[in-house]
Motif scaffolding. Structure first.
Motif, PDB file in Angstrom:
ATOM      1  N   ALA A   8       0.802  -1.223   0.000  1.00 54.79           N
ATOM      2  CA  ALA A   8       0.000   0.000   0.000  1.00 54.79           C
ATOM      3  C   ALA A   8       0.834   1.272   0.000  1.00 54.79           C
ATOM      4  N   ARG A   9       2.042   1.240   0.590  1.00 57.27           N
ATOM      5  CA  ARG A   9       2.810   2.469   0.750  1.00 57.27           C
ATOM      6  C   ARG A   9       4.190   2.406   0.113  1.00 57.27           C
ATOM      7  N   GLY A  10       4.551   1.291  -0.512  1.00 55.57           N
ATOM      8  CA  GLY A  10       5.857   1.197  -1.146  1.00 55.57           C
ATOM      9  C   GLY A  10       7.012   1.151  -0.163  1.00 55.57           C
ATOM     10  N   VAL A  11       6.724   0.720   1.066  1.00 56.03           N
ATOM     11  CA  VAL A  11       7.759   0.611   2.094  1.00 56.03           C
ATOM     12  C   VAL A  11       8.516  -0.699   1.900  1.00 56.03           C
ATOM     13  N   ARG A  12       9.833  -0.666   2.065  1.00 49.92           N
ATOM     14  CA  ARG A  12      10.640  -1.878   2.027  1.00 49.92           C
ATOM     15  C   ARG A  12      10.738  -2.384   3.466  1.00 49.92           C
ATOM     16  N   ALA A  13       9.844  -3.308   3.806  1.00 52.60           N
ATOM     17  CA  ALA A  13       9.619  -3.653   5.213  1.00 52.60           C
ATOM     18  C   ALA A  13       9.810  -5.138   5.455  1.00 52.60           C
ATOM     19  N   ARG A 138      -5.249  11.753  -7.209  1.00 52.86           N
ATOM     20  CA  ARG A 138      -4.217  11.096  -8.010  1.00 52.86           C
ATOM     21  C   ARG A 138      -3.699   9.894  -7.238  1.00 52.86           C
ATOM     22  N   GLU A 139      -2.794   9.160  -7.856  1.00 58.14           N
ATOM     23  CA  GLU A 139      -2.248   7.979  -7.206  1.00 58.14           C
ATOM     24  C   GLU A 139      -1.514   8.369  -5.914  1.00 58.14           C
ATOM     25  N   PRO A 140      -1.551   7.498  -4.898  1.00 60.42           N
ATOM     26  CA  PRO A 140      -0.855   7.816  -3.647  1.00 60.42           C
ATOM     27  C   PRO A 140       0.630   8.061  -3.860  1.00 60.42           C
ATOM     28  N   VAL A 141       1.183   8.946  -3.051  1.00 64.96           N
ATOM     29  CA  VAL A 141       2.617   9.204  -3.058  1.00 64.96           C
ATOM     30  C   VAL A 141       3.285   8.130  -2.215  1.00 64.96           C
ATOM     31  N   GLY A 142       4.224   7.400  -2.789  1.00 65.12           N
ATOM     32  CA  GLY A 142       4.897   6.341  -2.057  1.00 65.12           C
ATOM     33  C   GLY A 142       5.773   6.886  -0.944  1.00 65.12           C
ATOM     34  N   ALA A 143       6.186   6.006  -0.063  1.00 68.00           N
ATOM     35  CA  ALA A 143       6.991   6.403   1.086  1.00 68.00           C
ATOM     36  C   ALA A 143       8.415   6.733   0.668  1.00 68.00           C
ATOM     37  N   VAL A 144       8.990   7.755   1.283  1.00 75.70           N
ATOM     38  CA  VAL A 144      10.399   8.086   1.078  1.00 75.70           C
ATOM     39  C   VAL A 144      11.280   6.922   1.510  1.00 75.70           C
ATOM     40  N   GLN A 145      10.843   6.170   2.507  1.00 73.62           N
ATOM     41  CA  GLN A 145      11.624   5.044   3.021  1.00 73.62           C
ATOM     42  C   GLN A 145      12.011   4.080   1.917  1.00 73.62           C
ATOM     43  N   GLY A 146      11.167   3.949   0.874  1.00 67.97           N
ATOM     44  CA  GLY A 146      11.478   3.046  -0.220  1.00 67.97           C
ATOM     45  C   GLY A 146      12.734   3.420  -0.977  1.00 67.97           C
ATOM     46  N   LEU A 147      13.175   4.680  -0.858  1.00 67.47           N
ATOM     47  CA  LEU A 147      14.393   5.124  -1.538  1.00 67.47           C
ATOM     48  C   LEU A 147      15.652   4.651  -0.822  1.00 67.47           C
ATOM     49  N   ASP A 148      15.586   4.509   0.504  1.00 64.11           N
ATOM     50  CA  ASP A 148      16.770   4.100   1.268  1.00 64.11           C
ATOM     51  C   ASP A 148      16.358   3.653   2.666  1.00 64.11           C
ATOM     52  N   PRO A 149      16.063   2.368   2.847  1.00 67.07           N
ATOM     53  CA  PRO A 149      15.613   1.879   4.161  1.00 67.07           C
ATOM     54  C   PRO A 149      16.661   2.006   5.262  1.00 67.07           C
ATOM     55  N   GLU A 150      17.939   2.218   4.897  1.00 71.69           N
ATOM     56  CA  GLU A 150      18.981   2.308   5.913  1.00 71.69           C
ATOM     57  C   GLU A 150      19.171   3.726   6.443  1.00 71.69           C
ATOM     58  N   GLY A 242      -4.244  22.165   0.156  1.00 67.72           N
ATOM     59  CA  GLY A 242      -3.856  20.907   0.779  1.00 67.72           C
ATOM     60  C   GLY A 242      -4.934  19.854   0.743  1.00 67.72           C
ATOM     61  N   ILE A 243      -5.801  19.906  -0.265  1.00 70.77           N
ATOM     62  CA  ILE A 243      -7.001  19.068  -0.272  1.00 70.77           C
ATOM     63  C   ILE A 243      -6.876  17.822  -1.139  1.00 70.77           C
ATOM     64  N   ALA A 244      -5.730  17.600  -1.765  1.00 71.23           N
ATOM     65  CA  ALA A 244      -5.587  16.408  -2.603  1.00 71.23           C
ATOM     66  C   ALA A 244      -5.470  15.137  -1.778  1.00 71.23           C
ATOM     67  N   ALA A 245      -5.225  15.293  -0.488  1.00 74.86           N
ATOM     68  CA  ALA A 245      -5.032  14.128   0.374  1.00 74.86           C
ATOM     69  C   ALA A 245      -5.391  14.507   1.793  1.00 74.86           C
ATOM     70  N   GLY A 246      -5.450  13.478   2.654  1.00 74.61           N
ATOM     71  CA  GLY A 246      -5.580  13.722   4.076  1.00 74.61           C
ATOM     72  C   GLY A 246      -6.993  13.938   4.558  1.00 74.61           C
ATOM     73  N   LEU A 247      -7.091  14.418   5.801  1.00 75.80           N
ATOM     74  CA  LEU A 247      -8.369  14.585   6.471  1.00 75.80           C
ATOM     75  C   LEU A 247      -8.586  16.027   6.919  1.00 75.80           C
ATOM     76  N   HIS A 248      -7.797  16.946   6.399  1.00 71.66           N
ATOM     77  CA  HIS A 248      -7.969  18.347   6.751  1.00 71.66           C
ATOM     78  C   HIS A 248      -7.684  19.223   5.534  1.00 71.66           C
ATOM     79  N   ALA A 249      -8.162  20.444   5.598  1.00 66.47           N
ATOM     80  CA  ALA A 249      -7.879  21.458   4.590  1.00 66.47           C
ATOM     81  C   ALA A 249      -7.426  22.730   5.296  1.00 66.47           C
ATOM     82  N   VAL A 250      -6.662  23.526   4.595  1.00 66.62           N
ATOM     83  CA  VAL A 250      -6.276  24.843   5.097  1.00 66.62           C
ATOM     84  C   VAL A 250      -7.059  25.886   4.318  1.00 66.62           C
ATOM     85  N   LEU A 251      -7.840  26.676   5.042  1.00 73.32           N
ATOM     86  CA  LEU A 251      -8.591  27.758   4.410  1.00 73.32           C
ATOM     87  C   LEU A 251      -7.748  29.017   4.488  1.00 73.32           C
ATOM     88  N   ARG A 252      -7.288  29.488   3.332  1.00 70.70           N
ATOM     89  CA  ARG A 252      -6.432  30.668   3.279  1.00 70.70           C
ATOM     90  C   ARG A 252      -7.285  31.914   3.485  1.00 70.70           C
TER      91      ARG A 252
END
Length: 326
Positions: A8-13, A138-150, A242-252
């Protein structure tokens, strides 16, 4: 968890790299406080953080003797290039999938850059993936961890996907940190209920967790759309970001109106914060005016009334009478 996070998140786990805890705050305490108290944790400071974020996370680090240094934010996320200007910083805490509270993902170039920074100097990236499952346009953004688990510690929990009352979270750790975190946790589990862990394991293995997340993603997207449509109709001078994802929005908001809007919302019976509440005390970037609106919070039957109350609390547009919206 290893199977789910990989899929689901592209984590190397690998399962051997996962340490279960009671949530994100507990994870920070295990990493920084450990068993030896202040300054005796697996990780040491100073640590960079985003210039807007949760104050109690910074407080946990401060309580462990770790100084936090703010990084600027722009439309591409945290300005990770500023890390090279801070040679004493040993690591960075980021919300790369959906920056909290300003919204938006960390730009791909900056995701790669922060990993390169960690590799070059032996630093570590703490990746707070607090609502990574909830992406709408859009498609989910994968985890940064997948770039370098170490060099990346991946941190997640069920506080957004299930409930903050279910005290379960996890760390996917670089191999060199596993033994230290396990030692900090101790031989006897004092926090994360074994029964809750077994229940969550069955929930995931049976496919029910995936189905639940898909169902809630649709429900939260409908709530987000109702908020955006209501603003377009009743308060077109207010932009939701900030509305493309998550459970909150920021009203400017127009400059200088944030504090009065927070107070007006309180009068309407709505508990929310302005962006100023999340600002790092040492941040230098110009403070924008905005309201952080958690549209997942009200119960379904109360959402319409909460939305109406929010509209009444917003500052009027240019040329409108005071209290003209709603």
């Amino acid at each position: 968890l290893a199977d789910y996070l990989t899929r689901a998140r592209g984590v190397r786990a690998d399962p051997e790299r996962i340490v279960v805890c009671s949530g994100f705050a507990h994870a920070l305490r295990l990493l920084f406080a450990g068993t030896r108290g202040v300054g005796g944790g697996v990780l040491r400071g100073p640590f960079a953080v985003e210039s807007y974020g949760l104050g109690f996370h910074r407080d946990i680090l401060a309580g462990s003797g770790v100084r936090t240094v703010p990084l600027g934010l722009d439309e591409r996320g945290a300005r990770v290039e500023e890390l090279s200007e801070r040679p004493r910083v040993r690591g960075v805490l980021l919300t790369p999938a959906h920056q909290f509270p300003t919204g938006g993902p960390l730009h791909p170039e900056r995701r790669a850059a922060v990993v390169d920074w960690a590799r070059a100097g032996g630093g570590v990236v703490l990746e707070d993936d607090y609502d990574g499952e909830f992406r709408y346009d859009r498609e989910p953004v994968g985890a940064v961890q997948g770039l370098d688990p170490e060099h990346v510690v991946y941190l997640g929990s069920v506080s957004k996907s299930l409930s903050p009352a279910v005290r379960l979270g996890w760390m996917v750790l670089p191999e060199r940190l596993v033994d230290g975190v396990l030692a900090a946790k101790g031989e006897r589990e004092a926090w994360a209920s074994a029964l809750d862990q077994l229940t969550l394991a069955e929930f995931i293995a049976a496919g029910q967790y995936d189905r639940h997340v898909r169902r809630m993603r649709q429900a939260y997207r409908r709530r987000r759309d109702r908020l955006v449509d209501a603003l377009a109709e009743r308060a077109p001078h207010i932009t939701a970001t900030g509305i493309a994802a998550g459970l909150h929005a920021v009203l400017r908001l127009p400059p200088g109106t944030e504090a009065s809007a927070v107070k007006a919302a309180s009068w309407q019976g709505i508990a929310l914060d302005g962006l100023a509440a999340f600002r790092h005390p040492e941040a230098t970037m110009p403070p924008p005016a905005g309201l952080v609106v958690g549209y997942a919070t009200p119960t379904e039957h109360a959402y319409g009334a909460a939305l109406e109350a929010l509209l009444r609390a917003l500052p009027p547009g240019e040329g409108e009478a005071e209290g003209g919206v709603g």
